[in-house]
Design a protein around this motif. Structure first.
Motif, PDB file in Angstrom:
ATOM      1  N   TYR A  36       0.906  -1.175   0.000  1.00  0.00           N
ATOM      2  CA  TYR A  36       0.000   0.000   0.000  1.00  0.00           C
ATOM      3  C   TYR A  36       0.929   1.205   0.000  1.00  0.00           C
ATOM      4  O   TYR A  36       1.710   1.387   0.924  1.00  0.00           O
ATOM      5  N   LYS A  39      -2.111   7.518  -1.179  1.00  0.00           N
ATOM      6  CA  LYS A  39      -3.530   7.586  -0.794  1.00  0.00           C
ATOM      7  C   LYS A  39      -4.336   8.444  -1.750  1.00  0.00           C
ATOM      8  O   LYS A  39      -3.836   9.454  -2.238  1.00  0.00           O
ATOM      9  N   SER A 157      -2.757   0.300   6.917  1.00  0.00           N
ATOM     10  CA  SER A 157      -2.398  -1.119   6.908  1.00  0.00           C
ATOM     11  C   SER A 157      -3.078  -1.900   8.038  1.00  0.00           C
ATOM     12  O   SER A 157      -3.095  -3.134   8.012  1.00  0.00           O
ATOM     13  N   ARG A 209       3.891   7.392   6.498  1.00  0.00           N
ATOM     14  CA  ARG A 209       2.822   8.321   6.103  1.00  0.00           C
ATOM     15  C   ARG A 209       3.383   9.500   5.324  1.00  0.00           C
ATOM     16  O   ARG A 209       2.898   9.850   4.248  1.00  0.00           O
TER      17      ARG A 209
HETATM   18  C1  DP6 Z   1       5.354   0.520   3.503  1.00  0.00           C
HETATM   19  O1  DP6 Z   1      -0.336   1.902   7.098  1.00  0.00           O
HETATM   20  O2  DP6 Z   1       1.663   2.865   8.262  1.00  0.00           O
HETATM   21  O3  DP6 Z   1       4.291  -0.625   5.300  1.00  0.00           O
HETATM   22  O4  DP6 Z   1      -2.134   4.700   6.532  1.00  0.00           O
HETATM   23  O5  DP6 Z   1      -0.541   6.570   6.860  1.00  0.00           O
HETATM   24  O6  DP6 Z   1      -0.956   4.956   8.726  1.00  0.00           O
HETATM   25  P1  DP6 Z   1      -0.881   5.172   7.224  1.00  0.00           P
HETATM   26  O7  DP6 Z   1       0.337   4.293   6.673  1.00  0.00           O
HETATM   27  P2  DP6 Z   1       0.815   2.830   7.060  1.00  0.00           P
HETATM   28  O8  DP6 Z   1       1.738   2.496   5.779  1.00  0.00           O
HETATM   29  C2  DP6 Z   1       2.273   1.234   5.543  1.00  0.00           C
HETATM   30  C3  DP6 Z   1       3.212   1.333   4.392  1.00  0.00           C
HETATM   31  C4  DP6 Z   1       4.026   0.082   4.116  1.00  0.00           C
HETATM   32  C5  DP6 Z   1       3.355  -0.800   3.087  1.00  0.00           C
HETATM   33  C6  DP6 Z   1       2.210  -1.675   3.566  1.00  0.00           C
HETATM   34  O9  DP6 Z   1       2.142  -2.049   4.739  1.00  0.00           O
HETATM   35  O10 DP6 Z   1       1.392  -2.027   2.685  1.00  0.00           O
END
Ligand code: DP6
Length: 330
Positions: A36, A39, A157, A209
Motif C-alpha cells: 500500500y 492515498k 495497513s 505516512r
Molecule cells: C510501507 O499503514 O503505516 O508498510 O495509513 O498513513 O498509517 P498510514 O500508513 P501505514 O503504511 C504502511 C506502508 C508500508 C506498506 C504496507 O504495509 O502495505
C-alpha cells in the motif's frame, strides 16, 4: 461522508450499546507482499491501489480496554504514557471518535509482543486490536468488514490485521471508503517462512505516512505504480493459489523494490536503505543465483524480511546467523 467521525457515526448508528466493564483483544502484525503506497484520501486512509499481506501471529498486540470516570489512561507495555506523548495523542484522538454522549473515558492497556529488535511495525496490529476491543466492550457486534474499515481510519495497513492469514485490502472506489477494507483469502501455506533481519531499530527520520505522501506528490515513477500493483496482485494471488513459491517470491521482491524506486525518484528523495541493507540484498541475489529459493521484501525502513520455504530453513539460518524465523501459518 468525508470525515472519520461521519464514518464512525454511520457504522455505529444502528448498534445498541450494551457496554461491559472490560474487554480484551488480540490482533496480529502484517507484512505486505504487494504494498500500500499512496492515498487517494489522506483523512480516511483510502489507498490509490489494492494491496495484499500476510499476518504474522502470534506476533502482534494485546489490548485490554475498560471504561473509567475521569480522563483517559494509556498504558503501553505496562508503562503509563504521558498524555503529551505522540502515542497517547494519536490513541486518544482515535478514541474521541467513539465516545458517546455520556462522556466515556477509557483505560487502554496495550502490549506488543513484537520485540523492538524485530523491526516490525506495531501500529497496524495496535489499531486493529483496539477496534476489536472497543467492539467487544460496547457490545456492537460489528462484522469483520466494519472492523476493518474502522481500523483503517487509525492506520491504513491496520485494515489487513483484523483476520489472520493472507489478506487482500481492496482499494474500493467510493469516496466514503465503505468499499475499502481487508478480505481474508481462503488459502493457507503452512510451509511458508518469513525471516526478519534487523539492521536498525532506530526510529526513522521520515514516517511511512510522510514518505508515501512525498512520493505520490513528486515522483515521476509513481505514475507507473498502479500498473505495477495491478500485475503484482494477479501474480501473487495465482502464486498463493498454486503454492508457486518462485512466482510468489519474485513478485513480492519486485513489488518492494518498485516501491523503493518510487521513493528514490521523489523530491526530496526518500531513501531508507543502509549499507548493510545493500550488502544483504546482494547476498540474497548471489545465493539465489547459486540455486537457493530465497527472496525478500522491505517496508519503509532499512530492515529486510526474507521469504523462503520450510525445507530451506536450516540453510537460511546458517547463512544469516541473526535471522528471526516466523511461521505465518503455524
Ligand atoms: C510501507 O499503514 O503505516 O508498510 O495509513 O498513513 O498509517 P498510514 O500508513 P501505514 O503504511 C504502511 C506502508 C508500508 C506498506 C504496507 O504495509 O502495505
Amino acid at each position: 461522508m468525508r470525515n472519520k467521525q461521519e464514518i464512525v457515526n454511520a457504522l455505529l448508528a444502528a448498534r445498541s450499546a450494551s457496554p461491559s466493564k472490560q474487554a480484551c483483544s488480540f490482533a496480529p502484525v502484517n507484512i505486505a507482499l504487494c504494498k500500500y503506497w499512496g492515498k487517494r484520501d489522506a483523512e480516511l486512509n483510502l489507498p490509490n491501489t489494492s494491496s495484499l499481506s500476510v499476518t504474522l501471529a502470534p506476533l502482534g498486540t494485546n489490548t485490554t480496554i475498560s471504561l473509567i470516570d475521569q480522563a483517559d489512561v494509556v498504558l503501553l507495555n505496562c508503562r503509563e504514557q504521558q498524555a503529551s506523548t505522540p502515542f497517547s495523542r494519536k490513541l486518544v484522538a482515535f478514541l474521541d471518535l467513539f465516545r458517546t454522549k455520556e462522556n466515556f473515558y477509557y483505560l487502554v492497556d496495550t502490549e506488543n509482543n513484537i520485540p523492538t529488535a524485530a523491526g516490525l511495525a506495531s501500529s497496524a496490529s495496535g489499531f486493529a486490536a483496539l477496534v476489536k476491543a472497543l467492539d467487544q466492550l460496547h457490545g456492537w457486534n460489528l462484522s469483520t468488514i466494519e472492523l476493518s474499515i474502522l481500523a483503517r481510519l487509525g492506520s491504513g495497513s491496520a485494515c489487513r490485521s483484523i483476520e489472520e492469514g493472507f489478506v487482500e485490502w481492496q482499494a474500493g472506489t467510493r469516496p466514503d471508503g465503505m468499499d475499502s477494507y481487508g478480505i481474508l483469502l481462503p488459502e493457507r501455506w503452512p510451509d511458508l517462512r518469513l525471516g526478519v533481519l534487523t539492521i536498525s531499530t532506530q526510529e526513522k527520520a521520515i514516517s511511512s505516512r510522510q514518505a508515501m505522501s512525498i512520493t505520490a506528490a513528486t515522483s515521476t515513477l509513481y505514475e507507473s505504480w498502479p500498473r505495477q500493483v495491478s500485475k503484482d496482485m494477479v501474480s501473487l494471488k495465482k502464486a498463493i493459489a498454486e503454492q508457486n513459491f518462485d512466482l510468489f517470491g519474485e513478485t513480492a521482491e519486485r513489488n518492494a523494490l518498485a516501491m523503493h524506486a518510487t521513493m528514490l525518484s521523489s523530491w526530496p528523495p526518500v531513501f531508507y536503505w543502509l549499507s548493510q541493507t545493500v550488502e544483504i540484498a546482494q547476498k540474497i541475489w548471489k545465493l539465489r543465483e547459486e540455486g537457493l529459493p530465497l527472496f525478500f521484501t522491505m517496508d519503509a525502513g532499512p530492515n529486510i524480511k526474507l521469504l523462503f520455504l520450510q525445507k530451506n530453513q536450516q540453510e537460511i539460518e546458517s547463512q544469516f546467523k541473526d535471522v528471526k524465523v516466523i511461521t505465518p501459518f503455524n
